[in-house]
Design a protein around this motif. Structure first.
Motif, PDB file in Angstrom:
ATOM      1  N   GLU A   1      45.719  49.029  41.164  1.00 43.17           N
ATOM      2  CA  GLU A   1      45.252  47.775  41.754  1.00 43.17           C
ATOM      3  C   GLU A   1      44.357  48.078  42.945  1.00 43.17           C
ATOM      4  OE1 GLU A   1      49.128  44.937  41.158  1.00 43.17           O
ATOM      5  OE2 GLU A   1      49.270  46.577  42.624  1.00 43.17           O
ATOM      6  N   MET A   2      43.398  47.177  43.188  1.00 40.56           N
ATOM      7  CA  MET A   2      42.518  47.305  44.348  1.00 40.56           C
ATOM      8  C   MET A   2      43.003  46.384  45.465  1.00 40.56           C
ATOM      9  SD  MET A   2      38.442  46.382  44.870  1.00 40.56           S
ATOM     10  CE  MET A   2      37.852  47.285  43.455  1.00 40.56           C
ATOM     11  N   LEU A   3      42.978  46.898  46.675  1.00 45.36           N
ATOM     12  CA  LEU A   3      43.269  46.073  47.845  1.00 45.36           C
ATOM     13  C   LEU A   3      42.039  45.208  48.110  1.00 45.36           C
ATOM     14  CD1 LEU A   3      45.271  45.491  50.163  1.00 45.36           C
ATOM     15  CD2 LEU A   3      44.112  47.280  51.470  1.00 45.36           C
ATOM     16  N   ILE A   4      42.222  43.890  48.105  1.00 46.04           N
ATOM     17  CA  ILE A   4      41.101  42.985  48.350  1.00 46.04           C
ATOM     18  C   ILE A   4      41.387  42.153  49.593  1.00 46.04           C
ATOM     19  CG2 ILE A   4      40.374  42.962  45.936  1.00 46.04           C
ATOM     20  CD1 ILE A   4      41.694  40.180  45.646  1.00 46.04           C
ATOM     21  N   GLN A   5      40.324  41.643  50.199  1.00 46.14           N
ATOM     22  CA  GLN A   5      40.481  40.851  51.413  1.00 46.14           C
ATOM     23  C   GLN A   5      39.803  39.498  51.253  1.00 46.14           C
ATOM     24  OE1 GLN A   5      37.551  40.961  54.662  1.00 46.14           O
ATOM     25  NE2 GLN A   5      37.395  43.166  54.239  1.00 46.14           N
ATOM     26  N   GLN A   6      40.364  38.502  51.938  1.00 44.59           N
ATOM     27  CA  GLN A   6      39.719  37.190  51.994  1.00 44.59           C
ATOM     28  C   GLN A   6      39.046  37.048  53.345  1.00 44.59           C
ATOM     29  OE1 GLN A   6      42.220  33.673  51.744  1.00 44.59           O
ATOM     30  NE2 GLN A   6      40.551  32.526  50.772  1.00 44.59           N
TER      31      GLN A   6
ATOM     32  N   TRP B   1      36.945  35.954  48.588  1.00 46.34           N
ATOM     33  CA  TRP B   1      37.599  37.251  48.447  1.00 46.34           C
ATOM     34  C   TRP B   1      36.532  38.311  48.238  1.00 46.34           C
ATOM     35  CZ3 TRP B   1      42.660  38.355  49.231  1.00 46.34           C
ATOM     36  CH2 TRP B   1      43.519  37.255  49.380  1.00 46.34           C
ATOM     37  N   ASP B   2      36.838  39.531  48.677  1.00 43.94           N
ATOM     38  CA  ASP B   2      35.893  40.641  48.626  1.00 43.94           C
ATOM     39  C   ASP B   2      36.670  41.929  48.347  1.00 43.94           C
ATOM     40  OD1 ASP B   2      33.580  42.185  48.904  1.00 43.94           O
ATOM     41  OD2 ASP B   2      33.242  41.670  51.009  1.00 43.94           O
ATOM     42  N   ILE B   3      35.915  43.001  48.032  1.00 45.30           N
ATOM     43  CA  ILE B   3      36.562  44.302  47.898  1.00 45.30           C
ATOM     44  C   ILE B   3      37.154  44.695  49.248  1.00 45.30           C
ATOM     45  CG2 ILE B   3      35.185  44.953  45.894  1.00 45.30           C
ATOM     46  CD1 ILE B   3      33.368  46.568  47.657  1.00 45.30           C
ATOM     47  N   THR B   4      37.851  45.794  49.324  1.00 47.94           N
ATOM     48  CA  THR B   4      38.711  46.112  50.465  1.00 47.94           C
ATOM     49  C   THR B   4      38.038  45.922  51.822  1.00 47.94           C
ATOM     50  OG1 THR B   4      39.783  47.772  49.054  1.00 47.94           O
ATOM     51  CG2 THR B   4      40.316  47.810  51.408  1.00 47.94           C
ATOM     52  N   VAL B   5      36.951  46.648  52.087  1.00 50.12           N
ATOM     53  CA  VAL B   5      36.312  46.617  53.412  1.00 50.12           C
ATOM     54  C   VAL B   5      34.833  46.918  53.248  1.00 50.12           C
ATOM     55  CG1 VAL B   5      36.147  47.852  55.633  1.00 50.12           C
ATOM     56  CG2 VAL B   5      38.386  47.321  54.700  1.00 50.12           C
ATOM     57  N   GLY B   6      34.020  46.340  54.122  1.00 48.87           N
ATOM     58  CA  GLY B   6      32.596  46.669  54.111  1.00 48.87           C
ATOM     59  C   GLY B   6      31.935  46.280  55.415  1.00 48.87           C
TER      60      GLY B   6
ATOM     61  N   GLY C   1      34.901  31.449  41.041  1.00 54.09           N
ATOM     62  CA  GLY C   1      34.024  31.244  42.188  1.00 54.09           C
ATOM     63  C   GLY C   1      34.678  31.460  43.535  1.00 54.09           C
ATOM     64  N   VAL C   2      35.808  32.185  43.555  1.00 49.46           N
ATOM     65  CA  VAL C   2      36.503  32.442  44.823  1.00 49.46           C
ATOM     66  C   VAL C   2      36.344  33.888  45.293  1.00 49.46           C
ATOM     67  CG1 VAL C   2      38.173  30.573  44.485  1.00 49.46           C
ATOM     68  CG2 VAL C   2      38.740  32.894  43.706  1.00 49.46           C
ATOM     69  N   PHE C   3      35.724  34.732  44.457  1.00 54.65           N
ATOM     70  CA  PHE C   3      35.451  36.131  44.791  1.00 54.65           C
ATOM     71  C   PHE C   3      33.937  36.271  44.869  1.00 54.65           C
ATOM     72  CE2 PHE C   3      35.444  40.717  44.515  1.00 54.65           C
ATOM     73  CZ  PHE C   3      36.717  41.123  44.909  1.00 54.65           C
ATOM     74  N   ILE C   4      33.444  37.085  45.804  1.00 47.71           N
ATOM     75  CA  ILE C   4      32.003  37.317  45.897  1.00 47.71           C
ATOM     76  C   ILE C   4      31.498  37.682  44.504  1.00 47.71           C
ATOM     77  CG2 ILE C   4      30.240  38.861  46.854  1.00 47.71           C
ATOM     78  CD1 ILE C   4      31.868  38.902  49.446  1.00 47.71           C
ATOM     79  N   PRO C   5      30.405  37.095  44.046  1.00 48.75           N
ATOM     80  CA  PRO C   5      29.974  37.276  42.655  1.00 48.75           C
ATOM     81  C   PRO C   5      29.306  38.623  42.370  1.00 48.75           C
ATOM     82  CG  PRO C   5      28.434  35.861  43.803  1.00 48.75           C
ATOM     83  CD  PRO C   5      29.579  36.126  44.756  1.00 48.75           C
ATOM     84  N   TYR C   6      30.084  39.682  42.526  1.00 50.14           N
ATOM     85  CA  TYR C   6      29.608  41.009  42.142  1.00 50.14           C
ATOM     86  C   TYR C   6      29.404  41.024  40.625  1.00 50.14           C
ATOM     87  CZ  TYR C   6      31.207  42.816  46.681  1.00 50.14           C
ATOM     88  OH  TYR C   6      31.401  43.049  48.012  1.00 50.14           O
TER      89      TYR C   6
END
Length: 174
Positions: A43-48, A60-65, A147-152
């Motif tokens: 599983e990937m750690l994701i952040q809101q 929501w986005d991938i872990t950190v950026g 539509g709740v996660f950045i549209p990568y």
């Protein structure tokens, strides 16, 4: 005021800096870093992101950026962003990014990190992150569809999951 190093198209520092938010000069680029932290379950750690955060607020986005600031290497920028946003200490000094994605005004280095993390012990940066959770690739795909996660691109998310334990390279070793 945040200063960024300016790079040329070949990713060589130009000895110039620019202020975050200012207009990019022609053929000027900057460095962005992302980390995807994975657990042993895959599983990937994701952040809101916070609702008041500019750009992709409440999503929501991938872990950190984040962007590297002037004087930082890709590795030190990534270590700083992990510590600032979620309070996670990781040593990346002898680690190369697993993937680099070029975009219109920069380079996005992506690090894939395998680490067991207790999300209840993380210290979330109030200005950036409202919550974190573990998610499977399928859950992230569903969140993108909703539509709740950045549209990568889903193909990028799939690549991140597939590359997470393969170290480096673009093909399977025989």
């Amino acid at each position: 005021m945040e200063l960024w190093d300016v790079y040329n198209r070949d990713r060589t520092k130009t000895n110039k800096t620019m202020v975050r938010g200012s207009e990019f000069e022609k053929d000027a680029y900057h460095l962005v870093v992302h980390a995807c932290v994975f657990n042993a379950k895959g599983e990937m750690l994701i952040q809101q992101r916070q609702p008041f955060k500019e750009g992709w607020s409440n999503m929501w986005d991938i872990t950190v950026g984040g962007s590297a600031v002037a004087g930082e290497s890709s590795q030190t920028a990534m270590e700083r962003e992990l510590m600032e946003e979620i309070g996670l200490k990781v040593d990346l000094q002898n680690v190369r990014p697993h993937i680099t994605v070029n975009f219109s005004v920069g380079f996005d280095d992506i690090y894939l990190i395998e680490k067991e993390v207790n999300i209840n012990e993380l210290k979330l940066q109030y200005e950036e992150v409202q919550q974190v959770k573990w998610a499977s690739m399928e859950e992230i795909f569903q969140m993108i569809d909703e539509g709740v996660f950045i549209p990568y691109y889903k193909s990028l998310i799939q690549l991140l999951f597939e590359q997470r334990q393969k170290k480096y390279g673009s093909h399977v070793k025989k």
